[in-house]
Write a protein that holds these residues in place. Sequence first.
Motif, PDB file in Angstrom:
ATOM      1  N   ALA A  76      34.969  36.230  31.860  1.00  0.00           N
ATOM      2  CA  ALA A  76      35.214  36.936  33.119  1.00  0.00           C
ATOM      3  C   ALA A  76      36.215  36.171  33.982  1.00  0.00           C
ATOM      4  N   LYS A  77      36.094  34.843  34.014  1.00  0.00           N
ATOM      5  CA  LYS A  77      37.030  34.028  34.801  1.00  0.00           C
ATOM      6  C   LYS A  77      38.442  34.115  34.230  1.00  0.00           C
ATOM      7  N   THR A  78      38.569  34.205  32.908  1.00  0.00           N
ATOM      8  CA  THR A  78      39.890  34.350  32.282  1.00  0.00           C
ATOM      9  C   THR A  78      40.547  35.652  32.709  1.00  0.00           C
ATOM     10  N   ILE A  79      39.762  36.726  32.720  1.00  0.00           N
ATOM     11  CA  ILE A  79      40.290  38.017  33.173  1.00  0.00           C
ATOM     12  C   ILE A  79      40.698  37.935  34.640  1.00  0.00           C
ATOM     13  N   TYR A  80      39.852  37.299  35.465  1.00  0.00           N
ATOM     14  CA  TYR A  80      40.187  37.105  36.882  1.00  0.00           C
ATOM     15  C   TYR A  80      41.513  36.349  37.018  1.00  0.00           C
ATOM     16  N   PHE A 139      44.485  38.132  38.993  1.00  0.00           N
ATOM     17  CA  PHE A 139      44.678  37.773  40.401  1.00  0.00           C
ATOM     18  C   PHE A 139      45.439  36.463  40.639  1.00  0.00           C
ATOM     19  N   LEU A 140      45.684  35.712  39.568  1.00  0.00           N
ATOM     20  CA  LEU A 140      46.501  34.504  39.706  1.00  0.00           C
ATOM     21  C   LEU A 140      47.847  34.657  39.008  1.00  0.00           C
ATOM     22  N   LEU A 162      35.261  38.406  45.023  1.00  0.00           N
ATOM     23  CA  LEU A 162      35.000  37.330  45.984  1.00  0.00           C
ATOM     24  C   LEU A 162      34.240  36.174  45.351  1.00  0.00           C
ATOM     25  N   TYR A 163      33.387  36.461  44.384  1.00  0.00           N
ATOM     26  CA  TYR A 163      32.661  35.392  43.691  1.00  0.00           C
ATOM     27  C   TYR A 163      33.638  34.392  43.087  1.00  0.00           C
ATOM     28  N   PHE A 164      34.602  34.882  42.318  1.00  0.00           N
ATOM     29  CA  PHE A 164      35.572  33.991  41.678  1.00  0.00           C
ATOM     30  C   PHE A 164      36.579  33.442  42.681  1.00  0.00           C
ATOM     31  N   GLU A 165      36.942  34.238  43.655  1.00  0.00           N
ATOM     32  CA  GLU A 165      37.917  33.798  44.666  1.00  0.00           C
ATOM     33  C   GLU A 165      37.365  32.615  45.465  1.00  0.00           C
TER      34      GLU A 165
END
Length: 425
Positions: A186-190, A194-195, A335-338
């Motif tokens: 999930a973090k990779t997709i984020y 978004f980065l 927002l969790y990952f941000e």
Amino acid sequence: MTKCKLGDILRIQHGYAFKSENYVDSSEYRLITLGNFADGNSFKYNDEKATYYGSDFPSEFILKEDDLIMPMTEQVEGLFGNTAFIPKTTNYTFVLNQRVGKVVYNKNKVDKYYLHYLLATNSVKKQLEARASGTRQRNISPENIYDIEVDIPDIAIQEKIGRLLYSLEEKQINNNKINTELETMAKTIYDYWFLQFEFPNEEGKPYKSSGGKMVWNEELKREIPEGWEIKKLKEIESNIITGKTPSTKNSDYYNGDIPFVTIGDIRNNMHIVYTEQTLSKEGAETQKNKYIPKGSICVSCIASPGLVGFTTNESQTNQQINSVVCSKEYNKLFLYFEIKDFFKFSSGAKTGNTFANMNKEDFSNISILYPSKEILINFNKKLDCANKLILKNSLENQELSSLRDFLLPLLMNGQVGFKEVSLAL
């Protein structure tokens, strides 16, 4: 049952005093520390604080898979009695650091899995606490451990009890591995969306690499997708609640049905399915404005800033935590990952090499590069199955922990037989 002392069935090998000047970013050897003991009497990787060693040391301190280790210093209350098995690793080898002991046991007298749970019983924990010395961080010596009295059954019974209890722990370990992999995915997709700005465009192609329009942002000193804005956290979700602790002088305020979230409950948990403390209705009602609903984002901002997790029930938190109550479902995972990335990378969240404490005003004013509603909705759809599975596994782990804690004293004290429990399961 046979009464004996722990010194009759085990010995403790002390850890090695590895020199800090030889710590490196990566090597074949990774130090075992007190941070590798999970609250639930199992191994915790603690990757964010991993320490590697880049020099020579005596080979007897190299650990093997399934070696049993225990803490010799009580860094946090309740740590004594916890043990853990060294997991299988491929990229590095764990080594025995000081303040941690390796348990060397007599295989003819005790089963290693049974011993793992025997040391976690209340009887042994109380004896460890009574023999420990020190004030700020208490220590226990091998000699004091050897003097502790225990009752153990025949080795054949030990093996059956040990394997039964460890089967529950193995399921938890497997669930934790799955959750770690899912959150990493999930973090990779984020990161891509978004980065790196490679979210799907209307044709399903990566936005930036397929020619999506980028515009210069003076505040960020970089190009961002057209239409994205820089907003304060409070502009995205305005309901931000700082927790508070009801008076600890009134015992009637505690031990009820309302989860009371503290920092330890968030650590390593994307979803907060269990809290060490609870409030009674009477205690929670003394601060009615501190309730946060299910699905709120809890963020530690004092002592250990940057821990983030979702509530799974209506809860309250202590004053070290700010909670974002999301009015828009599509904001939650973003927002969790941000917020996690903010505390990990932002210089505004740090003072030197340590995190600065953050008050509610500063927390509310965190700047966030905010995309369109459509992108956020699609992001939530993309991660929905993974997020639900992480929650399911976390809830199952809590049920397994409750079952293990229920069975442990009954089996260890001989109150119920192994056959009875096996049939019931």
